[in-house]
Scaffold this motif. Structure first.
Motif, short mmCIF file in Angstrom:
data_model
loop_
_atom_site.label_atom_id
_atom_site.label_comp_id
_atom_site.label_asym_id
_atom_site.label_seq_id
_atom_site.Cartn_x
_atom_site.Cartn_y
_atom_site.Cartn_z
N GLN A 61 50.53 23.15 46.20
CA GLN A 61 51.98 23.17 46.58
C GLN A 61 52.82 24.03 45.31
O GLN A 61 52.41 24.03 44.33
N PRO A 62 53.60 24.72 46.10
CA PRO A 62 54.48 25.43 45.08
C PRO A 62 54.66 24.83 43.67
O PRO A 62 55.24 23.57 43.55
N ARG A 63 54.59 25.61 42.77
CA ARG A 63 55.01 25.02 41.24
C ARG A 63 55.27 26.28 40.39
O ARG A 63 55.02 27.47 40.61
N THR A 64 55.90 26.15 39.36
CA THR A 64 56.33 27.11 38.42
C THR A 64 55.16 26.74 37.28
O THR A 64 54.64 25.97 36.95
N TYR A 65 55.03 28.05 36.50
CA TYR A 65 54.36 28.34 35.51
C TYR A 65 54.94 28.70 34.21
O TYR A 65 56.05 29.48 34.18
N PRO A 66 54.32 28.63 32.86
CA PRO A 66 54.81 29.35 31.81
C PRO A 66 54.66 30.76 31.95
O PRO A 66 53.92 31.27 33.14
N LYS A 67 55.09 31.76 31.16
CA LYS A 67 54.85 33.29 31.52
C LYS A 67 53.38 33.56 30.99
O LYS A 67 53.13 33.51 30.00
N VAL A 68 52.53 33.44 31.84
CA VAL A 68 51.03 33.69 31.73
C VAL A 68 50.78 34.69 32.84
O VAL A 68 51.50 34.80 34.05
N ASP A 69 49.47 35.41 32.72
CA ASP A 69 48.85 36.25 33.74
C ASP A 69 47.68 35.40 34.06
O ASP A 69 46.75 34.85 33.34
N ILE A 70 47.71 34.99 35.44
CA ILE A 70 46.69 34.14 36.20
C ILE A 70 45.50 34.93 36.76
O ILE A 70 46.15 35.65 37.86
N LEU A 71 44.65 34.96 36.59
CA LEU A 71 43.42 35.89 36.92
C LEU A 71 42.49 34.99 37.82
O LEU A 71 41.86 33.76 37.32
N ASN A 72 42.44 35.07 39.17
CA ASN A 72 41.59 34.37 39.81
C ASN A 72 40.15 35.32 40.48
O ASN A 72 40.56 36.46 40.92
N LEU A 73 39.31 34.59 40.09
CA LEU A 73 37.95 35.26 40.57
C LEU A 73 37.50 34.47 41.86
O LEU A 73 36.93 33.38 41.41
N ILE A 74 37.41 35.05 42.91
CA ILE A 74 37.29 34.57 44.09
C ILE A 74 35.56 34.33 44.48
O ILE A 74 34.86 35.62 44.37
N LEU A 75 34.97 33.32 44.31
CA LEU A 75 33.37 33.08 44.33
C LEU A 75 33.02 32.90 45.81
O LEU A 75 32.12 33.37 46.24
N GLU A 76 33.57 31.92 46.44
CA GLU A 76 33.31 31.84 47.85
C GLU A 76 34.93 31.36 48.60
O GLU A 76 35.73 30.81 48.15
N GLY A 77 34.89 31.84 49.92
CA GLY A 77 35.97 31.29 50.63
C GLY A 77 37.11 32.58 50.54
O GLY A 77 36.86 33.60 50.24
N THR A 78 38.32 32.34 51.18
CA THR A 78 39.48 33.05 51.24
C THR A 78 40.67 32.25 50.85
O THR A 78 40.84 31.23 51.36
#
Length: 233
Positions: A55-72
């Motif tokens: 669900q929606p949440r805030t983060y510190p100032k970071v770059d979030i890198l997501n590498l998708i392995l399976e699914g969408t």
């Protein structure tokens, strides 16, 4: 120096809708000795059940890198931006204070599996809120870098993230920018060898801290998929 951190040593979570492995302190898992490594704050492998969401949440100032392995997956923020990413793609989210972000597994039948990295962002740098690239069928691909070199994702930090795919017996050497790097096996086993002939073996899910090494060579013991995160600062 190479110091391994095996998959069994990592934090674990099973909430039914989410299964996760945490390299560093995250959520309920806390180790005061493992709060991150240089500018690498988070390195998680997570599996979201069919139809599950963060669900929606805030983060510190970071770059979030997501590498998708399976699914969408679909990602949305409170500014109206949204994007989808599927297996074989990497997505970068440049978080901002006061903006909330959500993640959704779009499939009602299949799980979503991904690797997620958080990297501290330089306060004065700003990049596009969402970036996405497709993985190439090569032994080594630069996924993310400070200048977006070689069509990579552009980070707000002096970090280089490499995606590695090797067949059994193949090897690959890297020159490291600074005193620190982190290796992560996504699947498969390999030997990590330094110029001083130090040799460590990593298998599926294992990671390793690299310190004060100018070069490192990876030799695949099985078909291998891995990440090398070059962390000068």
């Amino acid at each position: 120096m190479i110091t391994t951190r095996t998959a069994k040593q990592c934090g674990q979570a099973d909430f039914g809708w989410l299964q996760a492995r945490y390299t560093f302190s995250f959520g309920h898992y806390f180790d005061p000795k493992l709060l991150g490594y240089a500018s690498l704050r988070v390195l998680n492998q997570e599996v979201l059940a069919p139809g599950a969401s963060f669900q929606p949440r805030t983060y510190p100032k970071v770059d979030i890198l997501n590498l998708i392995l399976e699914g969408t997956a679909e990602y949305r923020d409170s500014e109206g931006n949204h994007i989808q990413a599927k297996a074989g793609e990497a997505l970068l989210i440049a978080t901002q204070p006061g903006v909330s972000y959500s993640e959704h597994n779009l499939s009602k039948e299949k799980s979503l599996t991904r690797m997620q990295l958080w990297l501290d962002a330089c306060p004065e740098r700003e990049n596009p809120p969402l970036q996405k690239i497709t993985l190439t069928d090569t032994a080594q691909q630069l996924l993310a870098s400070p200048e977006g070199s070689d069509e990579s994702l552009q980070l707000r930090q002096q970090v280089w993230v490499h995606h590695i795919e090797l067949e059994k017996g193949e090897q690959l050497s890297f020159q490291i920018h600074g005193p620190r790097a982190y290796l992560q096996s996504i699947h498969g086993s390999f030997h990590a060898r330094t110029q001083q002939e130090e040799n460590q073996t990593l298998t599926c899910g294992d990671g390793a801290f690299i310190r004060d090494e100018a070069n490192i060579t990876l030799v695949a013991g099985t078909p291998l998929r891995a990440l090398l995160i070059d962390l000068p600062v």
